[in-house]
Scaffold this motif. Structure first.
Motif, PDB file in Angstrom:
ATOM      1  N   TRP A 163     -23.149  18.604   0.156  1.00 46.93           N
ATOM      2  CA  TRP A 163     -22.903  19.744  -0.731  1.00 46.93           C
ATOM      3  C   TRP A 163     -23.551  19.562  -2.102  1.00 46.93           C
ATOM      4  O   TRP A 163     -24.027  20.507  -2.709  1.00 46.93           O
ATOM      5  CB  TRP A 163     -21.405  19.967  -0.889  1.00 46.93           C
ATOM      6  N   ASN A 164     -23.562  18.334  -2.580  1.00 52.54           N
ATOM      7  CA  ASN A 164     -24.097  18.061  -3.919  1.00 52.54           C
ATOM      8  C   ASN A 164     -25.570  17.651  -3.897  1.00 52.54           C
ATOM      9  O   ASN A 164     -26.093  17.165  -4.905  1.00 52.54           O
ATOM     10  CB  ASN A 164     -23.272  16.965  -4.596  1.00 52.54           C
ATOM     11  N   MET A 165     -26.237  17.843  -2.775  1.00 53.38           N
ATOM     12  CA  MET A 165     -27.662  17.490  -2.694  1.00 53.38           C
ATOM     13  C   MET A 165     -28.481  18.448  -3.564  1.00 53.38           C
ATOM     14  O   MET A 165     -28.299  19.666  -3.509  1.00 53.38           O
ATOM     15  CB  MET A 165     -28.153  17.592  -1.245  1.00 53.38           C
ATOM     16  N   TYR A 166     -29.383  17.882  -4.360  1.00 55.35           N
ATOM     17  CA  TYR A 166     -30.268  18.708  -5.182  1.00 55.35           C
ATOM     18  C   TYR A 166     -31.708  18.216  -5.048  1.00 55.35           C
ATOM     19  O   TYR A 166     -31.964  17.078  -4.689  1.00 55.35           O
ATOM     20  CB  TYR A 166     -29.828  18.727  -6.652  1.00 55.35           C
ATOM     21  N   ASP A 167     -32.641  19.130  -5.334  1.00 58.92           N
ATOM     22  CA  ASP A 167     -34.053  18.793  -5.160  1.00 58.92           C
ATOM     23  C   ASP A 167     -34.664  18.255  -6.443  1.00 58.92           C
ATOM     24  O   ASP A 167     -33.959  18.031  -7.437  1.00 58.92           O
ATOM     25  CB  ASP A 167     -34.840  19.998  -4.633  1.00 58.92           C
ATOM     26  N   SER A 168     -35.969  18.042  -6.416  1.00 59.93           N
ATOM     27  CA  SER A 168     -36.670  17.448  -7.560  1.00 59.93           C
ATOM     28  C   SER A 168     -36.664  18.349  -8.783  1.00 59.93           C
ATOM     29  O   SER A 168     -36.973  17.905  -9.887  1.00 59.93           O
ATOM     30  CB  SER A 168     -38.117  17.110  -7.173  1.00 59.93           C
ATOM     31  N   LYS A 169     -36.330  19.632  -8.592  1.00 61.29           N
ATOM     32  CA  LYS A 169     -36.248  20.568  -9.720  1.00 61.29           C
ATOM     33  C   LYS A 169     -34.820  20.717 -10.234  1.00 61.29           C
ATOM     34  O   LYS A 169     -34.571  21.508 -11.142  1.00 61.29           O
ATOM     35  CB  LYS A 169     -36.782  21.940  -9.298  1.00 61.29           C
ATOM     36  N   GLY A 170     -33.899  19.972  -9.634  1.00 58.07           N
ATOM     37  CA  GLY A 170     -32.513  20.005 -10.074  1.00 58.07           C
ATOM     38  C   GLY A 170     -31.689  21.129  -9.476  1.00 58.07           C
ATOM     39  O   GLY A 170     -30.561  21.382  -9.927  1.00 58.07           O
ATOM     40  N   GLU A 171     -32.202  21.817  -8.446  1.00 60.67           N
ATOM     41  CA  GLU A 171     -31.474  22.922  -7.828  1.00 60.67           C
ATOM     42  C   GLU A 171     -30.655  22.412  -6.638  1.00 60.67           C
ATOM     43  O   GLU A 171     -31.149  21.631  -5.824  1.00 60.67           O
ATOM     44  CB  GLU A 171     -32.438  24.011  -7.367  1.00 60.67           C
ATOM     45  N   ILE A 224     -28.055  23.072  -0.779  1.00 65.03           N
ATOM     46  CA  ILE A 224     -27.062  23.585   0.170  1.00 65.03           C
ATOM     47  C   ILE A 224     -26.237  24.703  -0.455  1.00 65.03           C
ATOM     48  O   ILE A 224     -25.871  25.667   0.222  1.00 65.03           O
ATOM     49  CB  ILE A 224     -26.141  22.448   0.666  1.00 65.03           C
ATOM     50  N   ARG A 225     -25.956  24.599  -1.726  1.00 67.77           N
ATOM     51  CA  ARG A 225     -25.182  25.644  -2.401  1.00 67.77           C
ATOM     52  C   ARG A 225     -25.934  26.974  -2.401  1.00 67.77           C
ATOM     53  O   ARG A 225     -25.338  28.039  -2.203  1.00 67.77           O
ATOM     54  CB  ARG A 225     -24.863  25.218  -3.840  1.00 67.77           C
ATOM     55  N   LYS A 226     -27.257  26.905  -2.635  1.00 65.14           N
ATOM     56  CA  LYS A 226     -28.078  28.118  -2.597  1.00 65.14           C
ATOM     57  C   LYS A 226     -28.079  28.724  -1.199  1.00 65.14           C
ATOM     58  O   LYS A 226     -27.933  29.938  -1.022  1.00 65.14           O
ATOM     59  CB  LYS A 226     -29.515  27.814  -3.026  1.00 65.14           C
ATOM     60  N   GLN A 227     -28.226  27.855  -0.184  1.00 67.42           N
ATOM     61  CA  GLN A 227     -28.241  28.332   1.189  1.00 67.42           C
ATOM     62  C   GLN A 227     -26.909  28.969   1.567  1.00 67.42           C
ATOM     63  O   GLN A 227     -26.867  30.036   2.207  1.00 67.42           O
ATOM     64  CB  GLN A 227     -28.556  27.165   2.126  1.00 67.42           C
ATOM     65  N   SER A 228     -25.823  28.322   1.172  1.00 71.71           N
ATOM     66  CA  SER A 228     -24.492  28.813   1.494  1.00 71.71           C
ATOM     67  C   SER A 228     -24.226  30.167   0.839  1.00 71.71           C
ATOM     68  O   SER A 228     -23.633  31.062   1.441  1.00 71.71           O
ATOM     69  CB  SER A 228     -23.435  27.795   1.048  1.00 71.71           C
ATOM     70  N   ASP A 251     -42.211  14.885   8.807  1.00 74.72           N
ATOM     71  CA  ASP A 251     -43.278  14.104   9.432  1.00 74.72           C
ATOM     72  C   ASP A 251     -43.988  13.181   8.444  1.00 74.72           C
ATOM     73  O   ASP A 251     -44.984  12.561   8.780  1.00 74.72           O
ATOM     74  CB  ASP A 251     -44.304  15.048  10.075  1.00 74.72           C
ATOM     75  N   VAL A 252     -43.469  13.083   7.231  1.00 73.37           N
ATOM     76  CA  VAL A 252     -44.066  12.208   6.215  1.00 73.37           C
ATOM     77  C   VAL A 252     -43.082  11.100   5.873  1.00 73.37           C
ATOM     78  O   VAL A 252     -41.926  11.369   5.555  1.00 73.37           O
ATOM     79  CB  VAL A 252     -44.422  13.010   4.934  1.00 73.37           C
ATOM     80  N   LYS A 253     -43.543   9.862   5.938  1.00 74.81           N
ATOM     81  CA  LYS A 253     -42.651   8.730   5.736  1.00 74.81           C
ATOM     82  C   LYS A 253     -42.579   8.301   4.273  1.00 74.81           C
ATOM     83  O   LYS A 253     -42.912   7.179   3.904  1.00 74.81           O
ATOM     84  CB  LYS A 253     -43.098   7.555   6.605  1.00 74.81           C
ATOM     85  N   ASN A 254     -42.175   9.201   3.434  1.00 79.23           N
ATOM     86  CA  ASN A 254     -41.907   8.851   2.037  1.00 79.23           C
ATOM     87  C   ASN A 254     -40.911   9.869   1.484  1.00 79.23           C
ATOM     88  O   ASN A 254     -40.567  10.852   2.149  1.00 79.23           O
ATOM     89  CB  ASN A 254     -43.185   8.799   1.197  1.00 79.23           C
ATOM     90  N   SER A 255     -40.462   9.645   0.285  1.00 80.54           N
ATOM     91  CA  SER A 255     -39.416  10.493  -0.301  1.00 80.54           C
ATOM     92  C   SER A 255     -39.980  11.600  -1.205  1.00 80.54           C
ATOM     93  O   SER A 255     -39.223  12.274  -1.897  1.00 80.54           O
ATOM     94  CB  SER A 255     -38.451   9.622  -1.116  1.00 80.54           C
ATOM     95  N   LYS A 256     -41.297  11.773  -1.182  1.00 78.48           N
ATOM     96  CA  LYS A 256     -41.896  12.820  -2.018  1.00 78.48           C
ATOM     97  C   LYS A 256     -41.460  14.193  -1.530  1.00 78.48           C
ATOM     98  O   LYS A 256     -41.441  14.472  -0.335  1.00 78.48           O
ATOM     99  CB  LYS A 256     -43.422  12.716  -1.975  1.00 78.48           C
ATOM    100  N   GLN A 257     -41.115  15.062  -2.485  1.00 81.14           N
ATOM    101  CA  GLN A 257     -40.665  16.407  -2.139  1.00 81.14           C
ATOM    102  C   GLN A 257     -41.785  17.423  -2.334  1.00 81.14           C
ATOM    103  O   GLN A 257     -42.593  17.299  -3.246  1.00 81.14           O
ATOM    104  CB  GLN A 257     -39.444  16.799  -2.978  1.00 81.14           C
ATOM    105  N   PHE A 258     -41.787  18.431  -1.458  1.00 80.72           N
ATOM    106  CA  PHE A 258     -42.792  19.480  -1.485  1.00 80.72           C
ATOM    107  C   PHE A 258     -42.096  20.846  -1.501  1.00 80.72           C
ATOM    108  O   PHE A 258     -40.946  20.961  -1.072  1.00 80.72           O
ATOM    109  CB  PHE A 258     -43.689  19.385  -0.253  1.00 80.72           C
TER     110      PHE A 258
END
Length: 211
Positions: free
Chosen positions: A151-159, A162-166, A185-192
């Motif tokens: 529930w508290n997961m946020y992306d690299s932009k701070g959004e 899951i809350r937005k989806q819900s 399919d990418v083995k790193n933690s970089k967000q796109f």
């Protein structure tokens, strides 16, 4: 006689010098005018080329914008179709077994079907989350029997993803959402940047899927 010849020669010499001087002045004036006109022509030419180049750049930019919009619209249509197909599949399973199996068994059937679905594009995948922030399916990963709270997961932009989806699922029933997330399919933690289509699965209102 000698004086007369001297005067004649002097006059002739002065005349020659005067003509040469006048010619030099004329040439200098013409050269200055040429330089000025040349500068004006060069300036005009550069302005014309600049305007032409600006128009060409604008054409290319507009074309890129048009193609990008066209691709995005096509992507949205395809994405919605895939999610609608998943929704219809889940609904078919639910209706087929609602009087024969428990809710937990039906959820397991739905998750097993969707996690084994293959996309031609490896970066497309299904995911199911409950509206109270529990992860159920992410691509091929099944969390149905594991309580994974996101529930508290946020992306690299701070959004808060899951809350937005819900919010979309509960208030609108369905809709597109943009956020940043890792690629499966990418083995790193970089967000796109990621575009998702969310749809509410009504039969399990307390634990519905964003498929």
């Amino acid at each position: 006689m000698k004086i007369s010849n001297f005067i004649s020669k002097s006059i002739f010499l002065v005349s020659i010098i005067s003509v040469i001087f006048v010619l030099l002045i004329t040439i200098l004036l013409q050269y200055n005018n040429f330089q000025k006109e040349s500068g004006e022509i060069k300036k005009t030419y550069l302005e014309q080329k600049k305007k032409h180049l600006e128009k060409e750049v604008e054409k290319v930019y507009n074309y890129i914008q048009f193609k990008e919009k066209e691709i995005n619209e096509k992507l949205k249509i395809e994405l919605k179709q895939k999610v609608d197909n998943a929704y219809n599949t889940a609904m078919f399973i639910y209706k087929q077994y609602k009087d024969k199996k428990s809710d937990e068994e039906i959820k397991e059937l739905i998750v097993n079907v969707l996690k084994n679905y293959s996309f031609s594009n490896e970066r497309s995948y299904y995911f199911i989350n409950s509206n109270d922030g529990r992860a159920i399916l992410f691509n091929k990963n099944d969390y149905l029997n594991t309580y994974k709270h996101i529930w508290n997961m946020y992306d690299s932009k701070g959004e808060y993803i899951i809350r937005k989806q819900s919010t979309i699922a509960l208030k609108k029933g369905s809709g597109f959402v943009k956020n940043h997330f890792v690629k499966p399919d990418v083995k790193n933690s970089k967000q796109f940047p990621k575009l998702s289509y969310i749809r509410n699965f009504e039969p399990f209102i307390l634990e519905q899927g964003n498929i």
